[in-house]
Design a protein around this motif. Structure first.
Motif, PDB file in Angstrom:
ATOM      1  N   ASN A   1      -9.399  12.318   2.567  1.00 26.62           N
ATOM      2  CA  ASN A   1      -9.102  11.572   1.231  1.00 26.62           C
ATOM      3  C   ASN A   1      -7.611  11.223   1.272  1.00 26.62           C
ATOM      4  O   ASN A   1      -7.454  10.141   0.848  1.00 26.62           O
ATOM      5  N   HIS A   2      -6.678  12.034   1.440  1.00 28.05           N
ATOM      6  CA  HIS A   2      -5.251  11.943   1.180  1.00 28.05           C
ATOM      7  C   HIS A   2      -4.789  10.938   2.290  1.00 28.05           C
ATOM      8  O   HIS A   2      -3.914   9.971   1.986  1.00 28.05           O
ATOM      9  N   ALA A   3      -5.260  11.009   3.583  1.00 28.35           N
ATOM     10  CA  ALA A   3      -4.727  10.321   4.461  1.00 28.35           C
ATOM     11  C   ALA A   3      -5.033   8.620   4.318  1.00 28.35           C
ATOM     12  O   ALA A   3      -4.298   7.883   4.444  1.00 28.35           O
ATOM     13  N   LEU A   4      -6.334   8.797   4.116  1.00 26.05           N
ATOM     14  CA  LEU A   4      -7.038   6.990   3.748  1.00 26.05           C
ATOM     15  C   LEU A   4      -6.182   6.526   2.609  1.00 26.05           C
ATOM     16  O   LEU A   4      -5.690   5.382   2.359  1.00 26.05           O
ATOM     17  N   TYR A   5      -5.874   7.633   1.448  1.00 22.89           N
ATOM     18  CA  TYR A   5      -5.219   6.991   0.052  1.00 22.89           C
ATOM     19  C   TYR A   5      -3.730   6.690   0.418  1.00 22.89           C
ATOM     20  O   TYR A   5      -3.293   5.448   0.094  1.00 22.89           O
ATOM     21  N   TYR A   6      -3.181   7.338   1.167  1.00 23.07           N
ATOM     22  CA  TYR A   6      -1.703   7.021   1.318  1.00 23.07           C
ATOM     23  C   TYR A   6      -1.458   6.109   2.207  1.00 23.07           C
ATOM     24  O   TYR A   6      -0.426   5.072   2.156  1.00 23.07           O
ATOM     25  N   VAL A   7      -2.068   6.091   3.363  1.00 26.22           N
ATOM     26  CA  VAL A   7      -1.930   4.770   4.074  1.00 26.22           C
ATOM     27  C   VAL A   7      -2.409   3.503   3.463  1.00 26.22           C
ATOM     28  O   VAL A   7      -1.715   2.520   3.717  1.00 26.22           O
ATOM     29  N   GLY A   8      -3.528   3.858   2.840  1.00 23.52           N
ATOM     30  CA  GLY A   8      -3.673   2.244   1.711  1.00 23.52           C
ATOM     31  C   GLY A   8      -2.730   2.046   0.867  1.00 23.52           C
ATOM     32  O   GLY A   8      -2.365   0.873   0.743  1.00 23.52           O
ATOM     33  N   GLN A   9      -2.188   2.843   0.169  1.00 20.23           N
ATOM     34  CA  GLN A   9      -1.143   2.586  -0.865  1.00 20.23           C
ATOM     35  C   GLN A   9       0.176   2.077  -0.003  1.00 20.23           C
ATOM     36  O   GLN A   9       0.743   1.005  -0.717  1.00 20.23           O
ATOM     37  N   PHE A  10       0.483   2.626   1.052  1.00 18.18           N
ATOM     38  CA  PHE A  10       1.750   2.136   1.566  1.00 18.18           C
ATOM     39  C   PHE A  10       1.359   0.601   2.273  1.00 18.18           C
ATOM     40  O   PHE A  10       2.542  -0.385   2.232  1.00 18.18           O
ATOM     41  N   MET A  11       0.267   0.186   2.684  1.00 15.65           N
ATOM     42  CA  MET A  11      -0.206  -1.045   3.086  1.00 15.65           C
ATOM     43  C   MET A  11      -0.140  -1.960   1.778  1.00 15.65           C
ATOM     44  O   MET A  11       0.458  -2.973   1.991  1.00 15.65           O
ATOM     45  N   ILE A  12      -0.588  -1.472   0.591  1.00 15.87           N
ATOM     46  CA  ILE A  12      -0.517  -2.368  -0.440  1.00 15.87           C
ATOM     47  C   ILE A  12       0.979  -2.573  -0.843  1.00 15.87           C
ATOM     48  O   ILE A  12       1.380  -3.697  -1.262  1.00 15.87           O
ATOM     49  N   ALA A  13       1.795  -1.740  -0.841  1.00 15.62           N
ATOM     50  CA  ALA A  13       3.314  -1.709  -1.116  1.00 15.62           C
ATOM     51  C   ALA A  13       3.890  -2.737  -0.209  1.00 15.62           C
ATOM     52  O   ALA A  13       4.608  -3.456  -0.477  1.00 15.62           O
ATOM     53  N   MET A  14       3.322  -2.414   1.251  1.00 12.14           N
ATOM     54  CA  MET A  14       4.255  -3.519   2.268  1.00 12.14           C
ATOM     55  C   MET A  14       3.714  -4.957   2.135  1.00 12.14           C
ATOM     56  O   MET A  14       4.075  -5.694   2.709  1.00 12.14           O
ATOM     57  N   SER A  15       2.683  -5.281   1.324  1.00 11.81           N
ATOM     58  CA  SER A  15       2.206  -6.446   1.234  1.00 11.81           C
ATOM     59  C   SER A  15       3.059  -7.390   0.567  1.00 11.81           C
ATOM     60  O   SER A  15       3.232  -8.404   0.778  1.00 11.81           O
ATOM     61  N   VAL A  16       3.936  -6.558  -0.257  1.00 13.02           N
ATOM     62  CA  VAL A  16       5.089  -7.375  -1.098  1.00 13.02           C
ATOM     63  C   VAL A  16       5.944  -7.825  -0.111  1.00 13.02           C
ATOM     64  O   VAL A  16       6.436  -8.784  -0.424  1.00 13.02           O
ATOM     65  N   PHE A  17       6.341  -7.069   0.694  1.00  9.19           N
ATOM     66  CA  PHE A  17       7.308  -7.734   1.819  1.00  9.19           C
ATOM     67  C   PHE A  17       7.245  -8.821   2.433  1.00  9.19           C
ATOM     68  O   PHE A  17       7.928  -9.673   2.643  1.00  9.19           O
ATOM     69  N   PHE A  18       5.657  -9.052   2.760  1.00  9.29           N
ATOM     70  CA  PHE A  18       5.182 -10.210   3.385  1.00  9.29           C
ATOM     71  C   PHE A  18       4.796 -11.310   2.610  1.00  9.29           C
ATOM     72  O   PHE A  18       4.480 -12.595   3.099  1.00  9.29           O
TER      73      PHE A  18
END
Length: 231
Positions: A212-229
């Motif tokens: 649960n936490h692995a999926l959640y945090y990887v997902g949230q960091f990808m959402i955050a990094m979408s801002v960079f691109f």
């Protein structure tokens, strides 16, 4: 460079948190979890500073991540204060729901989603919410006392996923929206696992907690990094 440093630090915090996390949470585990969540917020904020392609997108994503962190805190407090479990569980649902409102608003406003496209995005959430009611019994999930809030949250969770897929297609596979779509998918999967942990029988075990936490945090960091691109 600072954005990538925040990302790496966030990954380290998350790994340590998942390693220390136990079925019955503690104040220390909550501190580690909050630190991990702070890092995906910082990643998004730094990305907003370095990429000013559309400030609305970045700021709304960052605000959504803040709401997610607050949801994280409230959900863990229910383990620390079990007498108020319903109060904290409802609070967690509400904050995460607000996060999804921010995510969908960011995608909709910054990618020019029109009314017809928005209505199309509503189809999947309606189907998932309806299917959840029929699937609960075969999957041995007991939503007693939480049927309305879980259905409402599921609607907004699935709306984030459906809109992210639409924006990825509409933008011709723009890197930021593909990352957003991937992050939203992982977020959706993490909540599928979490629903078993919260409402299933004998599923509050380490494999469920870690996945649960692995999926959640990887997902949230990808959402955050979408801002960079985002352009």
């Amino acid at each position: 460079m600072i954005c990538w440093i925040c990302l790496v630090l966030g990954i380290i915090c998350t790994v340590v948190f998942i390693y220390k996390r136990e079925a019955n949470s503690s104040h220390f585990a909550l501190l580690l979890k909050t630190s991990s969540s702070m890092m995906f917020i910082m990643t998004a904020i730094v990305a907003v500073y370095y990429n000013k392609g559309d400030m609305r997108y970045g700021l709304l994503i960052a605000l959504g991540l803040v709401f997610s962190m607050l949801g994280d805190i409230w959900l863990d407090l229910k383990w620390i204060y079990p007498r108020d479990i319903k109060y904290y569980l409802y609070g967690g649902f509400v904050f995460f729901m607000l996060g999804h409102v921010c995510y969908t608003s960011a995608m909709g406003l910054s990618n020019g989603i029109n009314l017809k496209e928005l209505l199309i995005c509503f189809i999947a959430p309606a189907i998932v919410c309806g299917g959840m009611q029929f699937a609960a019994k075969p999957l041995k999930l007991d939503f007693t006392g939480y049927k309305f809030i879980t259905a409402l949250y599921t609607f907004f969770l699935t709306l984030t996923l459906s809109m992210s897929i639409l924006t990825a297609i509409k933008t011709g596979g723009a890197r930021s929206q593909v990352m957003m779509s991937t992050g939203a998918t992982l977020f959706f999967l993490s909540d599928l696992v979490l629903s078993n942990t919260y409402f299933g029988t004998n599923k509050d075990t380490r494999p469920y907690i870690v996945s649960n936490h692995a999926l959640y945090y990887v997902g949230q960091f990808m959402i955050a990094m979408s801002v960079f691109f985002f352009k």
